[in-house]
Design an enzyme around this catalytic site. Sequence first.
Site, mmCIF file in Angstrom:
data_model
loop_
_atom_site.group_PDB
_atom_site.id
_atom_site.type_symbol
_atom_site.label_atom_id
_atom_site.label_comp_id
_atom_site.label_asym_id
_atom_site.label_seq_id
_atom_site.Cartn_x
_atom_site.Cartn_y
_atom_site.Cartn_z
ATOM 1 N N HIS A 51 3.109 -42.151 98.694
ATOM 2 C CA HIS A 51 3.034 -43.640 98.887
ATOM 3 C C HIS A 51 4.301 -44.190 99.469
ATOM 4 O O HIS A 51 4.203 -45.031 100.286
ATOM 5 C CB HIS A 51 2.325 -44.279 97.889
ATOM 6 C CG HIS A 51 2.080 -45.797 98.050
ATOM 7 N ND1 HIS A 51 0.882 -46.090 98.762
ATOM 8 C CD2 HIS A 51 2.539 -46.871 97.851
ATOM 9 C CE1 HIS A 51 0.880 -47.573 99.026
ATOM 10 N NE2 HIS A 51 1.859 -47.932 98.237
ATOM 11 N N HIS A 98 -4.722 -50.839 101.444
ATOM 12 C CA HIS A 98 -5.003 -50.908 99.863
ATOM 13 C C HIS A 98 -6.305 -50.376 99.414
ATOM 14 O O HIS A 98 -7.195 -50.931 98.965
ATOM 15 C CB HIS A 98 -5.117 -52.379 99.469
ATOM 16 C CG HIS A 98 -3.703 -52.563 98.561
ATOM 17 N ND1 HIS A 98 -4.131 -53.472 97.336
ATOM 18 C CD2 HIS A 98 -2.917 -52.091 98.170
ATOM 19 C CE1 HIS A 98 -2.957 -53.340 96.490
ATOM 20 N NE2 HIS A 98 -2.160 -52.578 96.953
#
Lengths: 743, 233
Positions: A51, A98
């Site tokens: 990430h 998300h």
Amino acid sequence: MISTDTEPKVNIEIAGKLGLSADEFERIKEILGRVPNYTELSIFSVMWSEHCSYKNSIAWLKKLPRKGHHLLAEAGEENAGLVDIGDGLACAFKIESHNHPSAIEPYQGAATGVGGIHRDIFTMGARPIAALNSLRFGNIRSARTRHLMKGIVKGIGDYGNCLGIPTVAGETYFEDCYEVNPLVNAMSVGIVDKDKVISAISKGQGNPVFIVGSATGKDGIHGATFASEDISDESGEKLPSVQVGDPFQEKLLLEASLEVIDTNALVGMQDMGAAGITCSSSEMSEKGHCGMRIDLDKVPMRQADMKPFEILLSESQERMLVVVEKGKEASVKAVFDKWDLNCTQIGEVTEGNMLQYFMHGELVAEVPADVLVLGGGAPVYHREYIKPSWYAKNKQFSIDSIAEPENLIEVARHLATHPNIASKHWIYYQYDSMVGIKNTLTNHAADAAVVRIPETDKGLVVTVDCNGRYVQASPEYGAMIAVAEAARNIVCSGGKPLAITNCLNFGNPYDPEVYWHFVKTIQGMSRACLKFNTPVTGGNVSFYNQSADGGAVYASPVIGMLGIMSNPEKHLGMAFNQANDLIYLLGSSRNDIASSQYLDSWHQRRDCPAPYFDLDEEFAVQEALTILNEKGLIRSAHDVSDGGLFISLLESAIQGNCGFNIQLDEAIRPDAFLFGESQSRIIVSVDSQMKKLFEQTLKECNIKWSMIGTTGAKLLKIGDQNFGTVSEWAELYNHAIEQAMEE
Amino acid sequence: MKFGIVIFPGSNCDHDIIHVLRNVMHQETIELWHKNPLPKDFTLDDWIILPGGFSYGDYLRAGAIARFSPVMHDVVDFARNGGHVWGICNGFQILCESGLLPGALVRNQNQQFICKNITLKVANDNTSITRGIPKNKILTIPIAHAEGRYIADKKMIDQLLANQQVLFQYCDKNGAINQEANPNGSMHNIAGICNDSRNVFGMMPHPERAAEEALGNSDGRLLLESLLQNALV
């Protein structure tokens, strides 16, 4: 350095639990020249997570076209892309995913996705003026999908509505592959004076470092690590990894952050997203080639007894790290006081490159800034990729293997009520789309949203696009189509494409077939971005979108494109707004139904490539449209995309409450003519008095085109068949999703 | 005459109404920060507008905290002395919470936030913001709220109707007032009301979002034009 008694003893197993490989653990020991303590290991685990580090994608991302004379910041250089839009203004824009948080806790997951992306924009000093989103769900008939959809849409709405940033456009698809792992991509678009841009940098030895905004709690710890693994049955246990949003705090932070710029006291500012204090302090320090000392016990905390690693990794929302010029602290504090926000000095800029974190005066972690970050010491991997065996076979697909439907009206009705195509107002009525009084789409339906730029008569033209089915079938072409469609939507609204941001949603990168899709996507996207002169300004990669039993989601590289409309009189809409106008099709009809919604859901066939696409042909069609619009020769424009020509005509008819009468093309199968999704086609309506001039202009454009019919009456007539009234089709199209949600 | 726009920390339609008043209607417009008292030079000729937004986050109930803010003490006094106060959306909610307007605004019937164009018509054309609107004109003005369902007890509703305090009602495109045209479940399709002395106004629709040709809808400007004509008489 001594690790405290309460912390686990560091070894290779603990490193593994934090998502670090054996090699990575070895490298950390080499870098530090010793075994890290648990706090330091935690820092590495988040900063080197997929990430934060993009370790499995960065080698390929660097091959994307990232330069353009109108770009004020190169991809990755700032929190978001920055494009010069004239008049002394710049546009900051970015899209981010998300997905994993939204799969576990749809409301908060989606809400904090919106909060995070807007923070990326206003941390640069830009006021966000528009939000967009791209959503992917499983089958709308499944209870899980409806549960996720209700929570995600409400989460996006509640956050953005309170913040007062209008959601102006979006897209939503429903495919079985997203059942377990939905996709939630949020985009923010902001405006800033070119000379007031704030950089995410820390420098100047002795300058104080402040944390501002919300207090820090235990929410979201290891969130970045969680986003870097597959979704599984155990993912529910990762609930504490999901952050909780407070849009009112964000609204205060937004206003205070923009106001504090005028104090001229800021050195740099960075929002806290993934990996919280760790990420912001390391990235800002690395950028300014300096070190930082932080006293973790000075951080305002929501709960007692937080451990150093928890403070460092907390992803509590609505916080910023601000480096201030020494001596100007008071003016900065005054602004945050006005907005009733915490503003606490927690450290200072130091010489060298070392990040030192203290707790009650004791050094608890010491790591060089540069080894943590992307472009510094974070690992870079080249993954193996293999073309899937089915790919060659699918290319052999022939339309002749598909029986022609007996009843075209039934197919049309199926498509108009399919949730991928039907009106999405069940979703977007829950978003404040008008606050800020800049969104023109409310009273002027168009393929892209045109947002007025304050104090000018220009408009930003924005859209998000990606048909994942196409990309899954042929990633290189599918990615080109995603860029082309975004550009087409901008051109069809009267704009000129400028740049893109992308959100690359894929499965597990360690699966060579998933990685092949990733590589081919990058290659296709590069070709298309070069052709349209729309460089990639930044974005986000989201891997591990897959479930244990369902496999990977469709390769879904969502394109967020920014364009500009310099002359408001060239604003184009999609509505048929006059009877007896001529309807033209720019581009050619083809005997192609590959990867269409029609082939997928009516015939249930997926063994096919992406629809026909030729990059040069696409470019020429868009150029032709722009020329026709510049000369004022068209009344409406709408591109042919999901659902084919019929759906495009239907949408223009519904928007203008005006019917049409078109002829079929004898050389093309009626199902392919009406429902095929071959690319590079635009429907325009033209005043019949302009016919001669219009056709003359078109002949100079060197594209294929045909006149297919006229507008008028309240009926849909195709060939010799009466398909029914505009209002009955509007009823079907407008209420299909609402009805499905009520089941 | 000037306009004072109250700015709560969570107001988010403040810039919009200020833009419309200053740049479209060319009116003197000042900002009233929620922590401050009304400025000394603010007179009963001036108008206060409470704009839309989420005043203090509105996590509890829209407007429930705003009524306790320092500026609202002055706004209440100003209104009780006859000063003109107009609440739009969150402003309307705050006026009901502070007791300047009767009734309450509760969660929409469908439990969702709703943002879309709706149609409404004037129920009482004898107030400063409705007098100038052409007879039988059906206005298209957007709504954007989660808590906009107007309710009051039967006695109060009867009183509002008898006193002609209902300003606007949601209607369909042809002007019919029915449940299909009621976006949020408000009693009697009520979209806006005034107090019995006709100096305090509240409405859920956003006229400032429909005040410019560039946005393709200027129906909302009719209210502001009416206000200016009548206030200057």
